[in-house]
Design an enzyme around this catalytic site. Structure first.
Site, PDB file in Angstrom:
ATOM      1  N   PRO A   2       0.851  -1.206   0.000  1.00  0.00           N
ATOM      2  CA  PRO A   2       0.000   0.000   0.000  1.00  0.00           C
ATOM      3  C   PRO A   2       0.883   1.251   0.000  1.00  0.00           C
ATOM      4  CG  PRO A   2      -0.553  -1.487   1.824  1.00  0.00           C
ATOM      5  CD  PRO A   2       0.726  -1.976   1.225  1.00  0.00           C
ATOM      6  N   GLU A   3       0.644   2.123  -0.949  1.00  0.00           N
ATOM      7  CA  GLU A   3       1.389   3.376  -1.029  1.00  0.00           C
ATOM      8  C   GLU A   3       0.516   4.492  -0.466  1.00  0.00           C
ATOM      9  OE1 GLU A   3       4.436   3.781  -1.883  1.00  0.00           O
ATOM     10  OE2 GLU A   3       4.963   1.926  -2.902  1.00  0.00           O
TER      11      GLU A   3
END
Ligand code: ZN
Length: 271
Positions: A2-3
């Site tokens: 997850p960014e």
């Protein structure tokens, strides 16, 4: 992984369902993460309510009473909403149950994420204190990149991925922003002009904002409690396209390794 856009989308997706609702139960099925789940989490949360959820870099901050929970999704974590009666699946490690039957459910197959108390506040907790500005804030601009980069021989791509310079510029976003700004990822950070850094800062804001907008279309997934979070279907110009033609000039995109990360760029458009 997850960014920043996925974490921001998570915050927006869960906030309306968990803020200011009484917590009636906390179920921790697994305590062993990068940081173990603190032993007093259950006792501290039950009977309390979360205040306004915020985000700093890729950390979610959930205030509860005088303290704040810090939640990091690690490599494979996700926070979703479920309802009482929805059976936990494999790797659903933590449930926070609210009085209206909603459940905030944490899923993390690789367990590189964690939930922990913030030590003091955002200015004193060692995990947050030294972070650079948020990329979408006015504190981040081309002048900052220009000032910090003077004299630096390291390549510009790892420079903009350094959390002390600016947070949240992961490999996809660095790769795409450098293409939009026409900057060769190998160029020494100290050899990029002020004008080109202004364009690069704008490109970073543009790619991140576009990803967050894309994420907005997935917000209902947080309520359904089904499905896995994935990367948003953003149209990528260079990332993952090595060997394919540049969308701008038609030249073959090249891939190199910079700072241990794959970097794709156009040898004609990026200088
Ligand atoms: Zn090109």
């Amino acid at each position: 992984m997850p960014e920043l856009p996925e974490v921001e989308t998570t915050r927006r997706g869960i906030a309306p369902h968990v803020e200011d609702r009484e917590i009636v139960e906390v179920i921790v099925r697994q305590r062993r993460f990068r940081v173990p789940v603190p032993s007093d989490v259950e006792e501290s949360l039950i009977g309390s309510r979360f205040g306004e959820l915020t985000r700093r870099a890729k950390y979610l901050l959930l205030p509860v009473g005088e303290r704040t929970l810090l939640w990091h999704l690690g490599m494979s974590g996700s926070l979703r909403l479920a309802r009482v009666g929805d059976q936990p699946r494999k790797h659903d490690h933590v449930d926070v149950v609210f009085d209206d039957g909603a459940i905030l459910r944490y899923h993390d197959p690789r367990r590189f994420g964690f939930v922990d108390w913030l030590a003091g506040d955002v200015d004193t907790d060692t995990r947050l204190a030294r972070l650079g500005p948020e990329p979408l804030s006015s504190a981040f601009d081309g002048d900052r990149l220009y000032q910090l980069s003077r004299g630096r021989r390291a390549a510009v791509k790892p420079f903009i991925m350094d959390n002390a310079v600016v947070v949240g510029v992961g490999n996809i976003y660095a790769t795409e922003a450098l293409f939009l700004a026409g900057i060769d990822p190998r160029r020494a950070a100290g050899r990029v002009s002020r004008e080109r850094y202004a364009r690069l800062a704008e490109a970073i804001k543009e790619v991140l904002a576009a990803a967050i907008t894309q994420g907005g279309t997935t917000l209902r997934d947080f309520v359904s409690g089904t499905g896995e979070p994935g990367y948003f279907a953003q149209r990528l110009n260079v990332y993952g396209r090595a060997g394919q033609p540049c969308r701008r000039c038609g030249a073959e995109l090249r891939q190199i390794v910079l700072g241990q990360r794959a970097s794709v760029f156009c040898p004609i458009c990026q200088r």
